[in-house]
Structures are given as C-alpha cells and as structure tokens.
Design a protein around this motif. Structure first.
Motif, PDB file in Angstrom:
ATOM      1  N   LEU A 193       0.824  -1.204   0.000  1.00  0.00           N
ATOM      2  CA  LEU A 193       0.000   0.000   0.000  1.00  0.00           C
ATOM      3  C   LEU A 193       0.857   1.252   0.000  1.00  0.00           C
ATOM      4  N   ALA A 194       1.893   1.283   0.831  1.00  0.00           N
ATOM      5  CA  ALA A 194       2.777   2.449   0.886  1.00  0.00           C
ATOM      6  C   ALA A 194       3.437   2.688  -0.462  1.00  0.00           C
ATOM      7  N   ALA A 195       3.891   1.617  -1.099  1.00  0.00           N
ATOM      8  CA  ALA A 195       4.533   1.751  -2.406  1.00  0.00           C
ATOM      9  C   ALA A 195       3.536   2.234  -3.459  1.00  0.00           C
ATOM     10  N   ALA A 196       2.315   1.709  -3.390  1.00  0.00           N
ATOM     11  CA  ALA A 196       1.295   2.119  -4.357  1.00  0.00           C
ATOM     12  C   ALA A 196       0.937   3.590  -4.195  1.00  0.00           C
ATOM     13  N   LYS A 197       0.809   4.040  -2.952  1.00  0.00           N
ATOM     14  CA  LYS A 197       0.499   5.456  -2.711  1.00  0.00           C
ATOM     15  C   LYS A 197       1.620   6.366  -3.199  1.00  0.00           C
ATOM     16  N   ALA A 198       2.845   5.863  -3.148  1.00  0.00           N
ATOM     17  CA  ALA A 198       3.996   6.650  -3.592  1.00  0.00           C
ATOM     18  C   ALA A 198       4.164   6.632  -5.107  1.00  0.00           C
ATOM     19  N   GLY A 199       3.321   5.877  -5.798  1.00  0.00           N
ATOM     20  CA  GLY A 199       3.378   5.840  -7.254  1.00  0.00           C
ATOM     21  C   GLY A 199       4.284   4.766  -7.826  1.00  0.00           C
ATOM     22  N   ALA A 200       4.716   3.836  -7.006  1.00  0.00           N
ATOM     23  CA  ALA A 200       5.664   2.824  -7.469  1.00  0.00           C
ATOM     24  C   ALA A 200       5.069   1.887  -8.516  1.00  0.00           C
ATOM     25  N   PHE A 201       3.733   1.783  -8.577  1.00  0.00           N
ATOM     26  CA  PHE A 201       3.103   0.859  -9.495  1.00  0.00           C
ATOM     27  C   PHE A 201       2.371   1.579 -10.630  1.00  0.00           C
ATOM     28  N   VAL A 202       2.664   2.846 -10.813  1.00  0.00           N
ATOM     29  CA  VAL A 202       2.063   3.589 -11.913  1.00  0.00           C
ATOM     30  C   VAL A 202       2.688   3.147 -13.232  1.00  0.00           C
ATOM     31  N   ILE A 203       1.851   2.851 -14.208  1.00  0.00           N
ATOM     32  CA  ILE A 203       2.339   2.432 -15.516  1.00  0.00           C
ATOM     33  C   ILE A 203       2.874   3.666 -16.250  1.00  0.00           C
ATOM     34  N   PRO A 204       4.127   3.634 -16.702  1.00  0.00           N
ATOM     35  CA  PRO A 204       4.675   4.803 -17.407  1.00  0.00           C
ATOM     36  C   PRO A 204       3.889   5.101 -18.678  1.00  0.00           C
ATOM     37  N   GLY A 205       3.772   6.377 -19.002  1.00  0.00           N
ATOM     38  CA  GLY A 205       3.119   6.782 -20.230  1.00  0.00           C
ATOM     39  C   GLY A 205       4.004   6.521 -21.433  1.00  0.00           C
TER      40      GLY A 205
END
Length: 208
Positions: A193-205
């Motif tokens: 959850l902490a990593a997801a909130k920090a954007g670690a799992f955002v798919i690059p554009g």
C-alpha cells in the motif's frame, strides 16, 4: 488471490458426470497432498475415486490434465474480491486470504505440490499461471476502485499491486521455508500500500 474451499469436490451441481468429476478431483488433491506431483498416477487417482481407469484416462488424459482441472475448480470456488470500502482494508483482506490458503494443511500442500511441478512440467506451469491469472485479475479490481476514489495515483497497475502483496508470502513458503504468519501478511499488505500510494506501481506513459 484468496482462499478457495478446502476441498475441490464440494458444492457442485448434481448428475453422474458432476459426481464423477468431484470424486476424481478430490482424489487428485488427496494424492497430490500425500505423494506430490511426481507421485501422482492416473491409476491411483481412479482407485481412490472409485472410478474406472478408462474413464479417468479418457476424460483427463494425463496427470497434468488432472492438475489443470483441479486448479480450474479451485479458482471457480474462490470468492469474489473483498470490498471493505477502502484500499487499506481490501489489501489486508487479500493478504489474510493468501495466508489462509497457504497455511491450510490440505490447500497449502496442494499449492506447494503444483508449484514444485511447475518448475519442470510445462502443463503444470500453465495450470498454475491460469489459476493465478484469474485470482490476481479478480483482486486487481480493488485497486481500480481505489484509483477511482482517489486513494491511489492514476495509472496504478492493479495486477502488480496484488502481486506485491502476496509475493513475500510465497517467497517464505517455497524459497526460504519460513513460517508464513499473520504478522508477515499484514506487513506485506502495508508495504504494498505504501509503495502504491507513492506511485511505485504507476504504468509509465508512452512518453516516459
């Protein structure tokens, strides 16, 4: 992924075909638990299920076919993803469901046998991939809902978040052979959850 039923043979529609399949899959799971994938034989499954060998060979073809059908049934029995109203509760529910599956004497042994088989048998590996693809895909929806609620950044990859929750638990189970505990499960969910909130799992554009 969350915990399926303890047995592959429960709660199926009536009819002889359904009863035969239930008996054979129960026997397959029992044999996997007791003897592992490489100790699994069609004849023993047939004898344990009280079904003719010809029927088992004709319908499932091989031990890999039995395992594939067993994994399909376990996936079918799994419940839908949790909906606690918030991503923290949903990821925690996912982690605890994984914990329940891995620490269940019958179900956990089944997973370990199939995971071991997947390292050297492509049909077993495909059965395992199909099972986890369905379960991870189901739970990825909680991440999509969290993005819509504004709890997580746009573009967060739900599949990767769910994998991050369960990966440390499976590492303990099959690599380091450490106990898979409730504390470990809750810690894994919190870190994902902490990593997801920090954007670690955002798919690059496309321009990244």
């Amino acid at each position: 992924m969350e915990q399926p039923s303890r047995s592959a043979g429960t709660v199926r529609p009536g009819g002889r075909t359904a009863r035969v399949r239930a008996s054979v899959l129960d026997a397959t799971q029992d044999e996997l638990v007791e003897h592992g994938f490489h100790g699994l034989t069609m004849d023993q499954v047939a004898a344990r299920a009280g079904v003719g060998k010809t029927t088992v060979y004709r319908r499932w073809g091989s031990t890999a076919g039995l395992v594939a059908d067993l994994m399909t049934e376990l996936a079918n029995q799994s419940s839908p993803h949790a909906d606690t109203g918030g991503i923290e509760g949903d990821l925690r529910a996912n982690a605890l469901s994984v914990l329940g599956a891995l620490t269940d004497g019958r179900l956990g042994a089944t997973f370990q046998a199939v995971i071991a088989a997947a390292t050297c048998d492509e049909e077993a590996a495909q059965a395992l991939r199909t099972f986890y693809s369905r379960r991870i895909g189901e739970w990825a929806h909680v991440v999509d809902l969290a993005v819509k609620r504004g709890e997580l950044p746009e573009g967060t990859d739900g599949t990767e978040v769910i994998r991050a929750v369960s990966a440390p638990l499976y590492y303990r189970l099959v690599v380091t052979r450490e106990p898979v505990t409730r504390e470990a499960a809750e810690r894994s969910a919190a870190r994902a959850l902490a990593a997801a909130k920090a954007g670690a799992f955002v798919i690059p554009g496309d321009d990244a």
